[in-house]
Motif scaffolding. Structure first.
Motif, PDB file in Angstrom:
ATOM      1  N   CYS A  88       0.817  -1.215   0.000  1.00  0.00           N
ATOM      2  CA  CYS A  88       0.000   0.000   0.000  1.00  0.00           C
ATOM      3  C   CYS A  88       0.851   1.266   0.000  1.00  0.00           C
ATOM      4  O   CYS A  88       0.534   2.241  -0.677  1.00  0.00           O
ATOM      5  N   ASN A  89       1.934   1.247   0.756  1.00  0.00           N
ATOM      6  CA  ASN A  89       2.816   2.418   0.774  1.00  0.00           C
ATOM      7  C   ASN A  89       3.398   2.689  -0.606  1.00  0.00           C
ATOM      8  O   ASN A  89       3.534   3.842  -1.030  1.00  0.00           O
ATOM      9  N   ALA A  90       3.758   1.621  -1.318  1.00  0.00           N
ATOM     10  CA  ALA A  90       4.354   1.774  -2.643  1.00  0.00           C
ATOM     11  C   ALA A  90       3.347   2.325  -3.651  1.00  0.00           C
ATOM     12  O   ALA A  90       3.732   2.963  -4.630  1.00  0.00           O
ATOM     13  N   LEU A  91       2.054   2.094  -3.408  1.00  0.00           N
ATOM     14  CA  LEU A  91       1.036   2.587  -4.327  1.00  0.00           C
ATOM     15  C   LEU A  91       0.973   4.117  -4.354  1.00  0.00           C
ATOM     16  O   LEU A  91       0.427   4.701  -5.290  1.00  0.00           O
ATOM     17  N   LEU A  92       1.512   4.768  -3.333  1.00  0.00           N
ATOM     18  CA  LEU A  92       1.502   6.223  -3.295  1.00  0.00           C
ATOM     19  C   LEU A  92       2.401   6.823  -4.367  1.00  0.00           C
ATOM     20  O   LEU A  92       2.216   7.958  -4.787  1.00  0.00           O
ATOM     21  N   HIS A  93       3.409   6.062  -4.788  1.00  0.00           N
ATOM     22  CA  HIS A  93       4.303   6.551  -5.840  1.00  0.00           C
ATOM     23  C   HIS A  93       3.593   6.401  -7.185  1.00  0.00           C
ATOM     24  O   HIS A  93       2.906   5.400  -7.410  1.00  0.00           O
ATOM     25  N   PRO A  94       3.728   7.384  -8.088  1.00  0.00           N
ATOM     26  CA  PRO A  94       3.056   7.273  -9.387  1.00  0.00           C
ATOM     27  C   PRO A  94       3.340   5.973 -10.114  1.00  0.00           C
ATOM     28  O   PRO A  94       2.445   5.394 -10.736  1.00  0.00           O
ATOM     29  N   ARG A  95       4.585   5.465 -10.017  1.00  0.00           N
ATOM     30  CA  ARG A  95       4.895   4.208 -10.699  1.00  0.00           C
ATOM     31  C   ARG A  95       4.114   3.066 -10.089  1.00  0.00           C
ATOM     32  O   ARG A  95       3.692   2.139 -10.772  1.00  0.00           O
ATOM     33  N   GLY A  96       3.931   3.119  -8.773  1.00  0.00           N
ATOM     34  CA  GLY A  96       3.149   2.085  -8.108  1.00  0.00           C
ATOM     35  C   GLY A  96       1.690   2.166  -8.486  1.00  0.00           C
ATOM     36  O   GLY A  96       1.018   1.148  -8.674  1.00  0.00           O
ATOM     37  N   ALA A  97       1.188   3.386  -8.608  1.00  0.00           N
ATOM     38  CA  ALA A  97      -0.209   3.576  -8.982  1.00  0.00           C
ATOM     39  C   ALA A  97      -0.499   2.973 -10.341  1.00  0.00           C
ATOM     40  O   ALA A  97      -1.543   2.338 -10.552  1.00  0.00           O
ATOM     41  N   ILE A  98       0.410   3.151 -11.283  1.00  0.00           N
ATOM     42  CA  ILE A  98       0.206   2.611 -12.628  1.00  0.00           C
ATOM     43  C   ILE A  98       0.142   1.090 -12.608  1.00  0.00           C
ATOM     44  O   ILE A  98      -0.512   0.468 -13.440  1.00  0.00           O
ATOM     45  N   ALA A  99       0.803   0.471 -11.629  1.00  0.00           N
ATOM     46  CA  ALA A  99       0.836  -0.983 -11.560  1.00  0.00           C
ATOM     47  C   ALA A  99      -0.540  -1.587 -11.323  1.00  0.00           C
ATOM     48  O   ALA A  99      -0.738  -2.783 -11.559  1.00  0.00           O
ATOM     49  N   VAL A 100      -1.507  -0.793 -10.851  1.00  0.00           N
ATOM     50  CA  VAL A 100      -2.838  -1.330 -10.586  1.00  0.00           C
ATOM     51  C   VAL A 100      -3.857  -0.857 -11.613  1.00  0.00           C
ATOM     52  O   VAL A 100      -5.037  -1.161 -11.499  1.00  0.00           O
ATOM     53  N   LEU A 101      -3.411  -0.115 -12.638  1.00  0.00           N
ATOM     54  CA  LEU A 101      -4.321   0.400 -13.641  1.00  0.00           C
ATOM     55  C   LEU A 101      -4.176  -0.359 -14.953  1.00  0.00           C
ATOM     56  O   LEU A 101      -3.080  -0.563 -15.439  1.00  0.00           O
ATOM     57  N   LEU A 102      -5.299  -0.782 -15.517  1.00  0.00           N
ATOM     58  CA  LEU A 102      -5.298  -1.445 -16.821  1.00  0.00           C
ATOM     59  C   LEU A 102      -6.383  -0.800 -17.685  1.00  0.00           C
ATOM     60  O   LEU A 102      -7.509  -1.294 -17.758  1.00  0.00           O
ATOM     61  N   PRO A 103      -6.074   0.316 -18.348  1.00  0.00           N
ATOM     62  CA  PRO A 103      -7.070   1.013 -19.165  1.00  0.00           C
ATOM     63  C   PRO A 103      -7.653   0.109 -20.254  1.00  0.00           C
ATOM     64  O   PRO A 103      -6.906  -0.601 -20.948  1.00  0.00           O
ATOM     65  N   PRO A 104      -8.977   0.095 -20.422  1.00  0.00           N
ATOM     66  CA  PRO A 104      -9.618  -0.749 -21.446  1.00  0.00           C
ATOM     67  C   PRO A 104      -9.116  -0.461 -22.853  1.00  0.00           C
ATOM     68  O   PRO A 104      -9.079  -1.353 -23.697  1.00  0.00           O
ATOM     69  N   SER A 105      -8.719   0.782 -23.117  1.00  0.00           N
ATOM     70  CA  SER A 105      -8.312   1.176 -24.459  1.00  0.00           C
ATOM     71  C   SER A 105      -6.966   0.592 -24.885  1.00  0.00           C
ATOM     72  O   SER A 105      -6.550   0.769 -26.026  1.00  0.00           O
TER      73      SER A 105
END
Length: 222
Positions: A112-129
């Motif tokens: 959870c702490n790592a998710l605060l970093h933008p790179r970490g945030a991208i790791a949980v995003l999978l845009p449909p496009s």
């Protein structure tokens, strides 16, 4: 009209490669990834253009295509970098921790702490496009999921509880904090992770002094 996807041709890339080594620093690729991560996290994949990223990285659009053939390829690199950073943080946090539940809780905090970093945030995003490239991103995520599968395997969870369902519920809950967490709230990301794990744990005993000290240090992380 939908925006056409830009891809650099092999011939164009070859022409750029002749001038690129002298014009672009060797660490430029990591700089592009870093700036792209910030923009993707703030604006989203679809609203971020290669021109936006090039401007943030202080390079020309043409130079950005020398490193990445398309925005999708760049997103894949950002996604992989984010997962690598989260994995590194988790492994470092659980090093030397023997108790299975303590390991899982500390791993969840680091995640959870790592998710605060933008790179970490991208790791949980999978845009449909993203289309076909989603398979690559899912494969990258599956590699990371193996770490939590190994952490969950030795847990004394109730009979009849499927460990895969347990793992998926845990990761969905942890990753979901990115969508609603705001700094300055009642709990830190690490403390939220503790709450999530304790909700899933059948019997939560009092942690030892060393384990509690480790958890407190992770909760205090920025």
């Amino acid at each position: 009209m939908a925006r056409a996807k830009r891809r650099i041709s092999a011939a164009a890339k070859a022409r750029l490669s002749q001038a690129a080594p002298a014009a672009l620093p060797p660490d430029r690729r990591s700089s592009i990834i870093s700036e792209a991560a910030k923009l993707f996290a703030r604006k989203g994949f679809d609203a971020t253009s290669m021109r936006d990223i090039a401007r943030a990285a202080h390079i020309t659009v043409g130079a950005s295509y020398w490193y990445f053939a398309s925005k999708e390829e760049l997103f894949s690199a950002v996604h992989a970098t984010g997962l690598k950073a989260i994995r590194k943080a988790v492994l470092k946090a659980i090093d030397g921790v023997a108790d299975p539940w303590a390991r899982l809780e500390i791993a969840a905090q680091a995640h959870c702490n790592a998710l605060l970093h933008p790179r970490g945030a991208i790791a949980v995003l999978l845009p449909p496009s993203l289309g076909p490239i989603r398979r690559r991103l899912v494969a990258q995520r599956d590699q990371y999921d193996k770490l939590f599968r190994e952490l969950i395997e030795p847990l004394d969870i109730p009979k009849g509880v499927d460990r895969k369902v347990f793992r998926m519920q845990l990761l969905v809950s942890l990753n979901g904090t990115f969508a609603w967490y705001r700094p300055g709230g009642k709990y830190s990301p690490g403390e939220i992770a503790q709450q999530v794990v304790r909700m899933l744990r059948p019997r939560a005993g009092k942690p030892g002094k060393k384990q509690q000290a480790r958890r407190n240090s992770i909760n205090a992380a920025p």
